[in-house]
Scaffold this motif. Sequence first.
Motif, mmCIF file in Angstrom:
data_model
loop_
_atom_site.group_PDB
_atom_site.id
_atom_site.type_symbol
_atom_site.label_atom_id
_atom_site.label_comp_id
_atom_site.label_asym_id
_atom_site.label_seq_id
_atom_site.Cartn_x
_atom_site.Cartn_y
_atom_site.Cartn_z
ATOM 1 N N ASP A 160 48.430 3.737 37.928
ATOM 2 C CA ASP A 160 49.398 4.832 37.970
ATOM 3 C C ASP A 160 49.805 5.257 36.565
ATOM 4 O O ASP A 160 49.989 6.454 36.300
ATOM 5 C CB ASP A 160 50.636 4.411 38.764
ATOM 6 C CG ASP A 160 50.363 4.347 40.259
ATOM 7 O OD1 ASP A 160 49.359 4.947 40.698
ATOM 8 O OD2 ASP A 160 51.130 3.685 40.982
ATOM 9 N N GLU A 161 49.959 4.281 35.656
ATOM 10 C CA GLU A 161 50.308 4.618 34.272
ATOM 11 C C GLU A 161 49.204 5.450 33.628
ATOM 12 O O GLU A 161 49.466 6.435 32.932
ATOM 13 C CB GLU A 161 50.544 3.337 33.466
ATOM 14 C CG GLU A 161 51.829 2.622 33.779
ATOM 15 C CD GLU A 161 53.049 3.459 33.437
ATOM 16 O OE1 GLU A 161 53.181 3.873 32.277
ATOM 17 O OE2 GLU A 161 53.860 3.706 34.343
ATOM 18 N N VAL A 162 47.943 5.041 33.846
ATOM 19 C CA VAL A 162 46.820 5.793 33.281
ATOM 20 C C VAL A 162 46.752 7.186 33.897
ATOM 21 O O VAL A 162 46.558 8.194 33.206
ATOM 22 C CB VAL A 162 45.502 5.024 33.510
ATOM 23 C CG1 VAL A 162 44.306 5.861 33.058
ATOM 24 C CG2 VAL A 162 45.518 3.702 32.760
ATOM 25 N N ARG A 163 46.914 7.252 35.222
ATOM 26 C CA ARG A 163 46.835 8.542 35.912
ATOM 27 C C ARG A 163 47.973 9.476 35.465
ATOM 28 O O ARG A 163 47.758 10.683 35.286
ATOM 29 C CB ARG A 163 46.877 8.322 37.417
ATOM 30 C CG ARG A 163 46.528 9.565 38.231
ATOM 31 C CD ARG A 163 46.562 9.293 39.706
ATOM 32 N NE ARG A 163 45.449 8.470 40.141
ATOM 33 C CZ ARG A 163 45.552 7.202 40.509
ATOM 34 N NH1 ARG A 163 46.734 6.599 40.483
ATOM 35 N NH2 ARG A 163 44.504 6.505 40.883
ATOM 36 N N LEU A 164 49.177 8.940 35.279
ATOM 37 C CA LEU A 164 50.293 9.761 34.820
ATOM 38 C C LEU A 164 50.024 10.336 33.433
ATOM 39 O O LEU A 164 50.376 11.490 33.152
ATOM 40 C CB LEU A 164 51.582 8.922 34.806
ATOM 41 C CG LEU A 164 52.208 8.597 36.164
ATOM 42 C CD1 LEU A 164 53.381 7.654 35.996
ATOM 43 C CD2 LEU A 164 52.654 9.867 36.872
ATOM 44 N N GLU A 165 49.399 9.541 32.568
ATOM 45 C CA GLU A 165 49.067 10.036 31.230
ATOM 46 C C GLU A 165 48.048 11.164 31.309
ATOM 47 O O GLU A 165 48.145 12.168 30.585
ATOM 48 C CB GLU A 165 48.526 8.882 30.377
ATOM 49 C CG GLU A 165 48.181 9.256 28.950
ATOM 50 C CD GLU A 165 49.400 9.629 28.120
ATOM 51 O OE1 GLU A 165 49.221 10.335 27.109
ATOM 52 O OE2 GLU A 165 50.523 9.238 28.499
ATOM 53 N N ILE A 166 47.070 11.021 32.198
ATOM 54 C CA ILE A 166 46.055 12.074 32.364
ATOM 55 C C ILE A 166 46.700 13.342 32.909
ATOM 56 O O ILE A 166 46.446 14.452 32.412
ATOM 57 C CB ILE A 166 44.934 11.588 33.295
ATOM 58 C CG1 ILE A 166 44.144 10.442 32.642
ATOM 59 C CG2 ILE A 166 43.987 12.731 33.654
ATOM 60 C CD1 ILE A 166 43.136 9.801 33.563
ATOM 61 N N ILE A 167 47.547 13.206 33.936
ATOM 62 C CA ILE A 167 48.208 14.373 34.524
ATOM 63 C C ILE A 167 49.087 15.065 33.484
ATOM 64 O O ILE A 167 49.153 16.304 33.423
ATOM 65 C CB ILE A 167 49.040 13.956 35.751
ATOM 66 C CG1 ILE A 167 48.126 13.393 36.862
ATOM 67 C CG2 ILE A 167 49.843 15.129 36.279
ATOM 68 C CD1 ILE A 167 47.125 14.389 37.385
ATOM 69 N N LYS A 168 49.760 14.276 32.647
ATOM 70 C CA LYS A 168 50.601 14.866 31.608
ATOM 71 C C LYS A 168 49.753 15.700 30.641
ATOM 72 O O LYS A 168 50.130 16.820 30.272
ATOM 73 C CB LYS A 168 51.333 13.763 30.844
ATOM 74 C CG LYS A 168 52.290 14.300 29.781
ATOM 75 C CD LYS A 168 52.938 13.179 29.009
ATOM 76 C CE LYS A 168 51.949 12.562 28.028
ATOM 77 N NZ LYS A 168 52.578 11.583 27.120
ATOM 78 N N ASN A 169 48.594 15.172 30.245
ATOM 79 C CA ASN A 169 47.715 15.918 29.345
ATOM 80 C C ASN A 169 47.186 17.187 30.009
ATOM 81 O O ASN A 169 47.052 18.230 29.357
ATOM 82 C CB ASN A 169 46.555 15.035 28.898
ATOM 83 C CG ASN A 169 46.993 13.898 27.991
ATOM 84 O OD1 ASN A 169 48.041 13.992 27.342
ATOM 85 N ND2 ASN A 169 46.217 12.838 27.946
ATOM 86 N N ILE A 170 46.869 17.087 31.301
ATOM 87 C CA ILE A 170 46.363 18.264 32.015
ATOM 88 C C ILE A 170 47.429 19.351 32.082
ATOM 89 O O ILE A 170 47.148 20.533 31.846
ATOM 90 C CB ILE A 170 45.892 17.877 33.432
ATOM 91 C CG1 ILE A 170 44.692 16.934 33.367
ATOM 92 C CG2 ILE A 170 45.522 19.127 34.236
ATOM 93 C CD1 ILE A 170 44.285 16.369 34.707
ATOM 94 N N LYS A 171 48.660 18.968 32.367
ATOM 95 C CA LYS A 171 49.725 19.960 32.471
ATOM 96 C C LYS A 171 50.046 20.574 31.112
ATOM 97 O O LYS A 171 50.423 21.746 31.034
ATOM 98 C CB LYS A 171 50.968 19.318 33.082
ATOM 99 C CG LYS A 171 50.790 18.984 34.564
ATOM 100 C CD LYS A 171 52.061 18.452 35.183
ATOM 101 C CE LYS A 171 51.870 18.213 36.684
ATOM 102 N NZ LYS A 171 53.095 17.684 37.317
ATOM 103 N N GLN A 172 49.908 19.795 30.051
ATOM 104 C CA GLN A 172 50.101 20.368 28.722
ATOM 105 C C GLN A 172 48.981 21.343 28.379
ATOM 106 O O GLN A 172 49.219 22.358 27.720
ATOM 107 C CB GLN A 172 50.177 19.255 27.679
ATOM 108 C CG GLN A 172 51.468 18.451 27.740
ATOM 109 C CD GLN A 172 51.505 17.336 26.727
ATOM 110 O OE1 GLN A 172 50.490 17.005 26.107
ATOM 111 N NE2 GLN A 172 52.664 16.736 26.542
ATOM 112 N N ALA A 173 47.775 21.035 28.831
ATOM 113 C CA ALA A 173 46.653 21.944 28.605
ATOM 114 C C ALA A 173 46.765 23.187 29.484
ATOM 115 O O ALA A 173 46.216 24.231 29.142
ATOM 116 C CB ALA A 173 45.331 21.226 28.872
#
Length: 855
Positions: free
Chosen positions: A347-360
């Motif tokens: 979940d920590e890894v997935r949250l980091e990925i989702i955060k990067n996607i939303k910033q992009a």
Amino acid sequence: MPPKSFYKYKSGAMKLKKKKAENELIKSQAGAIFSYFSKQSTTSNVDANVDGDGVNLDGDVDVDVNLDGDVDVDVNLDGDNVEANVDVNIDEDDGANMDEDDDVNLDGDNVEANTGPNIDIFDPRMWDGLNPNMTNVLVEKGPNRDLTIKKGPRDKFGRRFSSTMYTRTLENKASCDRDWLVYSKELDKIFCFCCKLFKDGISEGCLDDEGYADWKNASARLKEHEVSLEHMKNMKQWYEMRKRLNVDATIDQVAYAQYKKEKEYWKQVIFRIISLIKYLAKHGIAFRGTKEKLNEKSNGNFMGLVETFGEYDPIIKEHIRRVKHDDLRVHYLGHNIQNELILLLADEVRLEIIKNIKQAKYYSIILDCTPDVSHQEQMTLIVRYVNVNSNPIKVEESFLGFLIVNDTTGKGLFDVTLEELERLGLDVDDMRGQGYDNGSNMKGKHQGVQSRFSKINPRAFYTPCGCHSLNLTLCDMANTCTKCKTFFGIIQRIYTIFANSTKRWQILKDNVKGLTLKSLSTTRWESRVESVKAIRFQVADIREALLQVGENDDDPLIQSAADSLANTELGDFSFLVSIVIWYEILAKVNIVSKKLQSKDMILDVAIKEVNKLIIFFKEFRETGLANSIKEAKEIAIKIGVDPLFPQRRQIRRKKQFDESSSEPEVILSAEENFKVNYFLVLVDQAIVSLEARFEQYKEYEKIFGFLFPKMLRELEETKLKSRCYFLQDALKYGENSDIDADELFLELKLFETFLPRHITSPFDALAHLQHDNFFPNALIAYRIMLTVPVTVASAERSFSKLKLLKSYLRSTMTQERLNGLAILSIEDDILENVDYEVLVEKFATKNAKRASRFV
């Protein structure tokens, strides 16, 4: 209606509610006293020194172990302190190990522990029944405010809580923080932290009891409460107690110091367990064996690593000692804890990925399906986006999980994908690309996944996988004529005759010292170049091995097949020319396929590579046959074969009555016949197929091509402006558009003058735009262009992890565990940056009952 604080006495409903809460609290604490009367008590003296990673406990620790019945477990995690009743029944023959997981199923992972409801000590509803340790933690840490909540939900009068209530305005207009005020999101009420925690006697207002929610009179009630004598007395008690706790000057300071040392010990134990889980998950190693106890055979890799750590690490060594001597009721080494920590890490890894996607903001999806070992169809979800946080800027293709699909039609795959995107919080309107294989359920123009997404978001550009298109091009070439079809049959027969017998394989190894023979793959044409290469450069050695098999094998069928392959096929000059031709073609296609599979592959590079491949085939059509014949003659002379095309008997066709007998019949020589009916057919099919299958790339070149730095410098202003409007129309849906054509034209016109001449890549151009930060429309255009996928190679790579994790030995793995292990293994670079402190806090919050040792 007057506020609840107006009434002097509580209503009957309020009394019943309070009595019900008290009964539930009494019921939950039933049997707790038995934890002080154990059948067996052991006292252990542990030396402790908290320094860095090592923790030793100094002082006497009395650990009461009750070997049957209800066991009261006091667990502390960094945050919450909660007492839990865990049912443990230990048989004398079971040894020293005791698992906190009640339900055990070693063959699968669908196991849950019966641990009861989770408890959050920061929840105002729980403040009436706290033990001294919990109170100490609350006093030391203070109330936990959710500062992200600015306003609460409206009541029936349209009023609601506001975060401005946290601030008190004084007469001189100065402001101060009401640090005692807490808002409960679940109850939609406010509480006084110190009054509810230290209230003495009957409550005088709802702020110190059930909470206050009369938002019309809230401001007046807060002003009245904060100047009351009872509130000031409780505030003083809170501040003084917090001060004493900070300097260890409380009455129970010795016990509290021992408690903090024990807390630190358990945190260090959890840190090491997380490290072990991270290591096993990162490398795709199985966790469990047939047993889950320490110092027993076949107890798996996890327990084995714990035992190995215990030989060198003092924390794990002490933990193992406690487990062996039954000093622990809960030891956190069971499979349920493993699953929980795996999911927390994932979940920590997935949250980091989702955060990067939303910033992009803009992203593309890549999907592909395959059945796993348990015959369940798995669809991998990959998201491609431009990572604006990286330096330099790069394109990421991040794995988000495997999705179970029971309906593999276009609608079924579309529904599953759309539901998952909504669950992850990704807006479909921000999708700017789709990448799938060439299956009809994916690329179908009417019912395929791409058409369904295009209907709800026309700006989601679909790109067929470039590698799949190359494979299909080779399939088209191989099916053009009978001679092409039989060529690969001969290649497979040569491999099969040796592979089906260890004796024949030994003969092959005795004669062939270089490249080994490879079997053909029916789906991955890229692998066929290795099969052809082994024979292309070792024809003489392989022919000699076939002759030896024909002489020495006991099976007459094998003898006949080996002699036929050695003399008829490998002894045929046309076959030698064919193997040279196919190797040149497959080697060239393989190079392009490898380039297309890179994660940072973008449209302009892919278009260039495909165009180069088409040019290669056009040039090969003119000169390829002559060069291939020349190389084949050298091979033929080396193996003693006549370097001439075999002349076949001419079949004269009977003329019909209406045909003129004076028309000469065209008779081709053997070499001309090979060229016309084999070589030209093969190459022409390759050119036609490449141009047809990569037609979509040309369409995208018309949309985004002018953004390539080289073309940007060459375009005239009128053409540049028209291309900007064309891109605006492509990125427009309804009234919304990603860019403004006029502004983009001005930005690109200015940007072209600033762009250094040596920059030819869109990546470098985007880096300059990101650095300058005053070309917003151009920045959006480049990010969208780089987001469009080229291949689904990342999805194919994820399947290799799927087969590694879910094998025939571990076919009963749950989907949650599979996804957790897969994302930890694939996204290991993000895994390395996970903060253990944050992870332990989340673990404590989720498992407050068992984890209350770590508050």
